[in-house]
Scaffold this motif. Sequence first.
Motif, PDB file in Angstrom:
ATOM      1  N   GLY A 359       0.847  -1.269  -0.146  1.00  0.00           N
ATOM      2  CA  GLY A 359       0.075  -0.022   0.031  1.00  0.00           C
ATOM      3  C   GLY A 359       0.854   1.122  -0.029  1.00  0.00           C
ATOM      4  N   PHE A 360       0.475   2.296   0.992  1.00  0.00           N
ATOM      5  CA  PHE A 360       1.325   3.269   0.858  1.00  0.00           C
ATOM      6  C   PHE A 360       2.268   3.544   2.129  1.00  0.00           C
ATOM      7  N   ARG A 361       2.308   2.325   2.924  1.00  0.00           N
ATOM      8  CA  ARG A 361       3.154   2.231   4.188  1.00  0.00           C
ATOM      9  C   ARG A 361       4.463   2.543   3.894  1.00  0.00           C
ATOM     10  N   GLU A 362       5.123   2.409   2.768  1.00  0.00           N
ATOM     11  CA  GLU A 362       6.479   2.773   2.338  1.00  0.00           C
ATOM     12  C   GLU A 362       6.800   3.722   1.432  1.00  0.00           C
ATOM     13  N   ASN A 363       5.741   4.821   1.347  1.00  0.00           N
ATOM     14  CA  ASN A 363       6.019   6.071   0.325  1.00  0.00           C
ATOM     15  C   ASN A 363       7.485   6.653   0.930  1.00  0.00           C
ATOM     16  N   LEU A 364       8.049   7.050  -0.366  1.00  0.00           N
ATOM     17  CA  LEU A 364       9.356   7.810  -0.188  1.00  0.00           C
ATOM     18  C   LEU A 364       9.004   9.119  -0.322  1.00  0.00           C
ATOM     19  N   ILE A 365       7.979   9.612  -1.229  1.00  0.00           N
ATOM     20  CA  ILE A 365       7.653  10.922  -1.280  1.00  0.00           C
ATOM     21  C   ILE A 365       6.639  11.476  -0.140  1.00  0.00           C
ATOM     22  N   GLY A 366       5.266  10.751  -0.450  1.00  0.00           N
ATOM     23  CA  GLY A 366       4.213  10.867   0.512  1.00  0.00           C
ATOM     24  C   GLY A 366       3.331  12.231   0.389  1.00  0.00           C
ATOM     25  N   SER A 367       3.677  12.889  -1.006  1.00  0.00           N
ATOM     26  CA  SER A 367       2.690  14.138  -1.248  1.00  0.00           C
ATOM     27  C   SER A 367       1.293  13.609  -1.553  1.00  0.00           C
ATOM     28  N   GLY A 368       1.022  12.747  -1.844  1.00  0.00           N
ATOM     29  CA  GLY A 368      -0.164  12.379  -2.212  1.00  0.00           C
ATOM     30  C   GLY A 368      -1.007  13.204  -3.410  1.00  0.00           C
ATOM     31  N   THR A 369      -0.037  13.688  -4.233  1.00  0.00           N
ATOM     32  CA  THR A 369      -0.483  14.391  -5.470  1.00  0.00           C
ATOM     33  C   THR A 369      -0.800  13.648  -6.729  1.00  0.00           C
ATOM     34  N   ASP A 370      -0.527  12.296  -6.690  1.00  0.00           N
ATOM     35  CA  ASP A 370      -0.826  11.579  -7.749  1.00  0.00           C
ATOM     36  C   ASP A 370      -0.312  12.167  -9.125  1.00  0.00           C
ATOM     37  N   ALA A 372       3.589  13.282 -11.475  1.00  0.00           N
ATOM     38  CA  ALA A 372       5.049  13.084 -11.628  1.00  0.00           C
ATOM     39  C   ALA A 372       5.766  13.313 -10.182  1.00  0.00           C
ATOM     40  N   VAL A 373       5.380  14.010  -9.310  1.00  0.00           N
ATOM     41  CA  VAL A 373       6.065  14.415  -7.955  1.00  0.00           C
ATOM     42  C   VAL A 373       6.350  13.191  -7.397  1.00  0.00           C
ATOM     43  N   ASP A 374       5.117  12.450  -7.121  1.00  0.00           N
ATOM     44  CA  ASP A 374       5.227  11.547  -6.279  1.00  0.00           C
ATOM     45  C   ASP A 374       4.973  10.183  -7.093  1.00  0.00           C
ATOM     46  N   ALA A 375       5.274  10.076  -8.208  1.00  0.00           N
ATOM     47  CA  ALA A 375       5.238   9.031  -8.975  1.00  0.00           C
ATOM     48  C   ALA A 375       5.886   7.603  -8.338  1.00  0.00           C
ATOM     49  N   LEU A 376       7.019   8.006  -7.695  1.00  0.00           N
ATOM     50  CA  LEU A 376       7.996   6.815  -7.259  1.00  0.00           C
ATOM     51  C   LEU A 376       7.034   6.233  -6.097  1.00  0.00           C
ATOM     52  N   ASP A 377       6.244   6.634  -5.546  1.00  0.00           N
ATOM     53  CA  ASP A 377       5.259   6.161  -4.353  1.00  0.00           C
ATOM     54  C   ASP A 377       4.257   4.942  -5.077  1.00  0.00           C
ATOM     55  N   ARG A 378       4.018   4.994  -6.310  1.00  0.00           N
ATOM     56  CA  ARG A 378       3.126   4.100  -7.043  1.00  0.00           C
ATOM     57  C   ARG A 378       4.105   3.279  -7.623  1.00  0.00           C
ATOM     58  N   ARG A 379       4.794   2.282  -7.054  1.00  0.00           N
ATOM     59  CA  ARG A 379       5.895   1.262  -7.550  1.00  0.00           C
ATOM     60  C   ARG A 379       5.655   0.020  -7.466  1.00  0.00           C
ATOM     61  N   VAL A 380       6.446  -0.915  -8.196  1.00  0.00           N
ATOM     62  CA  VAL A 380       6.438  -2.551  -7.579  1.00  0.00           C
ATOM     63  C   VAL A 380       8.066  -2.764  -7.563  1.00  0.00           C
ATOM     64  N   GLU A 381       8.548  -3.057  -6.487  1.00  0.00           N
ATOM     65  CA  GLU A 381       9.687  -3.325  -6.258  1.00  0.00           C
ATOM     66  C   GLU A 381      10.157  -4.758  -6.477  1.00  0.00           C
ATOM     67  N   PHE A 382      11.295  -5.323  -6.951  1.00  0.00           N
ATOM     68  CA  PHE A 382      11.764  -6.411  -7.072  1.00  0.00           C
ATOM     69  C   PHE A 382      12.930  -6.735  -5.928  1.00  0.00           C
ATOM     70  N   LYS A 383      12.695  -7.388  -4.823  1.00  0.00           N
ATOM     71  CA  LYS A 383      14.056  -7.579  -4.126  1.00  0.00           C
ATOM     72  C   LYS A 383      14.503  -9.002  -4.145  1.00  0.00           C
ATOM     73  N   ILE A 384      15.882  -9.038  -4.175  1.00  0.00           N
ATOM     74  CA  ILE A 384      16.331 -10.389  -4.377  1.00  0.00           C
ATOM     75  C   ILE A 384      16.502 -10.998  -2.897  1.00  0.00           C
ATOM     76  N   VAL A 385      16.233 -12.356  -3.155  1.00  0.00           N
ATOM     77  CA  VAL A 385      15.890 -13.084  -1.838  1.00  0.00           C
ATOM     78  C   VAL A 385      16.572 -14.304  -1.925  1.00  0.00           C
ATOM     79  N   GLY A 386      16.619 -15.002  -0.808  1.00  0.00           N
ATOM     80  CA  GLY A 386      17.278 -16.242  -0.879  1.00  0.00           C
ATOM     81  C   GLY A 386      16.219 -17.215  -1.518  1.00  0.00           C
ATOM     82  N   CYS A 387      16.863 -18.198  -2.436  1.00  0.00           N
ATOM     83  CA  CYS A 387      15.649 -19.002  -3.022  1.00  0.00           C
ATOM     84  C   CYS A 387      14.835 -19.764  -1.964  1.00  0.00           C
ATOM     85  N   ASP A 388      15.168 -19.955  -0.785  1.00  0.00           N
ATOM     86  CA  ASP A 388      14.263 -20.832   0.038  1.00  0.00           C
ATOM     87  C   ASP A 388      13.099 -20.124   0.322  1.00  0.00           C
TER      88      ASP A 388
END
Length: 391
Positions: A359-370, A372-388
């Motif tokens: 959701g918005f619990r890890e916003n980086l900008i947090g302006s809520g302007t929807d 280009a300013v807060d576009a990075l808040d609307r993202r999908v992250e790929f995080k490398i993890v152990g394959c287990d």
Amino acid sequence: MSLSVALMLGLTIAGCASTESAPTTAAQRVDQAVAQVTDALVSQTQSLSGMLDTGRRGVVLDPMIDANSGQQTVSTQLLQSRVSDRIRSKHASLELLPFQRANLDKAAYLLTGTLTRQRQTGKSRGALQINLALTDLRKGMVVAQSSAVLRDDELDNTPLAFEQDSPVLPKDQLIEGYARTTVTPAGQPADAYYMQRLPVAPIVSEAGTAYNAGRYQDALNQYNLANATPAGEQLRVLSGIYLASVKLDRAAEADKAFGNIVAFGIANKQLGVKFLFNPGTTVFWSDPKVSGSYGLWLARIAQVSTQANVCMDIVGHTSRTGAESLNDALSLQRAGYIRQRLTGVSGVLGDRTRAAGMGFRENLIGSGTDNAVDALDRRVEFKIVGCDRAG
């Protein structure tokens, strides 16, 4: 460290820690904050032995950035302009020199600056913290550092053309080093990684200026020149080669450049690739001018991550607009859609990935302007993890 692929015009790296110097807590207007932070910075140089003579000391300014995103914005340009004007008009002991390779050898000091969004409360736009640092170019030591708090209601935080067009946000180890240098207390060394790569920074800056002005062939020439140096392997350079190639209709060069971007991100376990969805949906933006390359991007991400034999958590994020429960569901749905598209290209990723929503619990900008300013808040992250953990 995780590989973060930030979709929806986003990036995954949080802002740097605040400086040890004590900034004014009350947010000020632009001119007040700039005067305070600039005067405080220069005043610290008065005790330096090198500043006791009557000669002026040269200063080069590496373009200022937003510390949360690593981007150059209208606001960072404004800050840079106002700080420069203040130095020229009020501080005759310093002489600002153009940010050119030759001037790195002539200047005594390097000036860096960031804007960092403070934690937002309620629906207010909050405030931004200005950080400035002056680094001795010969010794690699920060000789002065200052901070001030700036009201956000006077600012335009829209990213510049290069940042808006880029397939990735350029916040790599180099950008992190720049930001760390800018909050480093006086008497401490500047970030070594950033300082080692400083000689190529003027070329990259010139390339970005050319791109933002629509001079794409000039930009491509400069980005290729930077890339030919050991210090030029960085996301901003690789992105610039991709973007300029696209603008010049050089499809093969653009395809190769994007592959290099993904490979760089995999190797450094840190990458942000930008996608845009239609509001409230899991459908990519309808305008093919925006989303037409997304299929290629996904194919390259799937190909490189498969070849690298990595496992990933795919984590969705949204802006602050709307109810928390709805945003939690939407972020999970978007992460699931991206996972589906990737596994459609490479079936082995089905066992190497899993989707989650923040959701918005890890916003980086947090302006809520929807926008280009807060576009990075609307993202999908790929995080490398152990394959287990994946699958």
